[in-house]
Scaffold this motif. Sequence first.
Motif, short mmCIF file in Angstrom:
data_model
loop_
_atom_site.label_atom_id
_atom_site.label_comp_id
_atom_site.label_asym_id
_atom_site.label_seq_id
_atom_site.Cartn_x
_atom_site.Cartn_y
_atom_site.Cartn_z
N LEU A 1 0.82 -1.21 0.00
CA LEU A 1 0.00 0.00 0.00
C LEU A 1 0.86 1.26 0.00
CD1 LEU A 1 -2.87 -0.98 2.45
CD2 LEU A 1 -3.06 -0.51 0.01
N MET A 2 1.94 1.27 0.78
CA MET A 2 2.82 2.44 0.81
C MET A 2 3.50 2.64 -0.55
SD MET A 2 2.56 3.90 3.72
CE MET A 2 4.02 4.88 3.90
N LYS A 3 3.91 1.57 -1.19
CA LYS A 3 4.55 1.67 -2.50
C LYS A 3 3.55 2.20 -3.53
CE LYS A 3 7.25 -0.95 -5.75
NZ LYS A 3 8.62 -1.28 -5.69
N SER A 4 2.32 1.73 -3.48
CA SER A 4 1.29 2.20 -4.40
C SER A 4 0.97 3.67 -4.14
CB SER A 4 0.03 1.36 -4.23
OG SER A 4 -1.01 1.87 -5.02
N MET A 5 0.88 4.07 -2.86
CA MET A 5 0.60 5.47 -2.53
C MET A 5 1.71 6.37 -3.03
SD MET A 5 0.17 7.38 1.12
CE MET A 5 1.92 7.33 1.38
N ASN A 6 2.96 5.94 -2.87
CA ASN A 6 4.09 6.73 -3.32
C ASN A 6 4.05 6.90 -4.84
OD1 ASN A 6 6.43 8.18 -3.15
ND2 ASN A 6 7.76 6.41 -2.95
N ARG A 7 3.70 5.86 -5.55
CA ARG A 7 3.60 5.93 -7.01
C ARG A 7 2.48 6.88 -7.43
NH1 ARG A 7 2.16 0.77 -8.42
NH2 ARG A 7 4.24 0.10 -7.79
N HIS A 8 1.34 6.81 -6.76
CA HIS A 8 0.22 7.68 -7.10
C HIS A 8 0.50 9.14 -6.74
CE1 HIS A 8 -2.01 3.92 -7.59
NE2 HIS A 8 -2.85 4.63 -8.32
N MET A 9 1.15 9.37 -5.62
CA MET A 9 1.48 10.74 -5.23
C MET A 9 2.49 11.35 -6.20
SD MET A 9 -0.40 11.57 -2.74
CE MET A 9 0.33 12.98 -1.96
N GLY A 10 3.34 10.55 -6.81
CA GLY A 10 4.28 11.05 -7.80
C GLY A 10 3.59 11.51 -9.07
N ARG A 11 2.44 10.97 -9.36
CA ARG A 11 1.70 11.33 -10.57
C ARG A 11 0.81 12.56 -10.39
NH1 ARG A 11 -0.40 5.30 -12.22
NH2 ARG A 11 1.68 4.41 -12.57
N VAL A 12 0.63 13.03 -9.16
CA VAL A 12 -0.26 14.15 -8.90
C VAL A 12 0.42 15.45 -9.31
CG1 VAL A 12 -1.44 15.43 -7.07
CG2 VAL A 12 -1.44 12.95 -7.03
N ASN A 13 -0.31 16.30 -10.01
CA ASN A 13 0.19 17.60 -10.40
C ASN A 13 -0.31 18.61 -9.37
OD1 ASN A 13 1.10 19.86 -11.67
ND2 ASN A 13 -0.32 19.75 -13.40
N PHE A 14 0.62 19.21 -8.63
CA PHE A 14 0.23 20.12 -7.56
C PHE A 14 0.09 21.56 -8.01
CE2 PHE A 14 1.99 16.59 -5.05
CZ PHE A 14 0.94 16.41 -4.18
N GLU A 15 0.40 21.88 -9.25
CA GLU A 15 0.28 23.25 -9.73
C GLU A 15 -1.19 23.55 -10.01
OE1 GLU A 15 2.82 23.93 -13.04
OE2 GLU A 15 4.56 23.07 -12.02
N GLU A 16 -1.65 24.69 -9.48
CA GLU A 16 -3.03 25.08 -9.69
C GLU A 16 -3.16 25.80 -11.02
OE1 GLU A 16 -4.91 27.18 -6.56
OE2 GLU A 16 -3.96 25.99 -5.01
N ALA A 17 -4.26 25.59 -11.68
CA ALA A 17 -4.54 26.30 -12.92
C ALA A 17 -4.91 27.74 -12.57
CB ALA A 17 -5.68 25.62 -13.67
N PRO A 18 -4.48 28.70 -13.39
CA PRO A 18 -4.83 30.09 -13.09
C PRO A 18 -6.33 30.32 -13.22
CG PRO A 18 -3.73 29.93 -15.21
CD PRO A 18 -3.68 28.57 -14.58
N ASP A 19 -6.81 31.23 -12.38
CA ASP A 19 -8.23 31.57 -12.40
C ASP A 19 -8.50 32.46 -13.61
OD1 ASP A 19 -10.87 31.90 -11.79
OD2 ASP A 19 -10.53 33.21 -10.05
N PRO A 20 -9.38 32.06 -14.53
CA PRO A 20 -9.60 32.87 -15.74
C PRO A 20 -10.27 34.22 -15.42
CG PRO A 20 -11.09 31.00 -15.71
CD PRO A 20 -10.15 30.83 -14.55
N ASP A 21 -11.00 34.33 -14.32
CA ASP A 21 -11.69 35.58 -13.99
C ASP A 21 -10.76 36.59 -13.31
OD1 ASP A 21 -13.98 34.50 -15.04
OD2 ASP A 21 -14.69 33.75 -13.10
N ALA A 22 -9.67 36.13 -12.72
CA ALA A 22 -8.78 37.03 -11.99
C ALA A 22 -7.82 37.72 -12.96
CB ALA A 22 -8.00 36.24 -10.95
N GLU A 23 -7.48 38.98 -12.62
CA GLU A 23 -6.51 39.71 -13.43
C GLU A 23 -5.11 39.23 -13.06
OE1 GLU A 23 -6.90 43.89 -13.03
OE2 GLU A 23 -9.06 43.87 -13.31
N PRO A 24 -4.22 39.15 -14.01
CA PRO A 24 -2.84 38.78 -13.67
C PRO A 24 -2.21 39.83 -12.75
CG PRO A 24 -3.21 38.61 -16.03
CD PRO A 24 -4.44 39.24 -15.42
N ALA A 25 -1.29 39.42 -11.90
CA ALA A 25 -0.69 40.33 -10.91
C ALA A 25 0.12 41.42 -11.57
CB ALA A 25 0.18 39.53 -9.96
N ALA A 26 0.79 41.16 -12.67
CA ALA A 26 1.61 42.17 -13.34
C ALA A 26 0.73 43.27 -13.95
CB ALA A 26 2.47 41.53 -14.41
#
Length: 77
Positions: free
Chosen positions: A43-68
């Motif tokens: 189970l730990m080996k499987s969890m480690n493999r699945h956690m490696g596949r997760v993309n932690f970057e959030e998609a930008p909010d299309p309604d929000a103005e860019p900070a620059a």
Amino acid sequence: MYATQALTHLVPFAAEELDKNKVTPGVLGFLVFAALAVGVWALMKSMNRHMGRVNFEEAPDPDAEPAADAAAAAPRK
């Protein structure tokens, strides 16, 4: 003779030989513990493999103005 009848005849003999200070889990206890350990490892080996596949970057909010652009549009004093 049934197996239960045979066991009822053998139980008194086993009770006489049993030393209550030296009771151990035995081979069955070891096998159960080893099976649980292998299961947890899998189970730990499987969890480690699945956690490696997760993309932690959030998609930008299309309604929000860019900070620059928001900083450039702000009035300066």
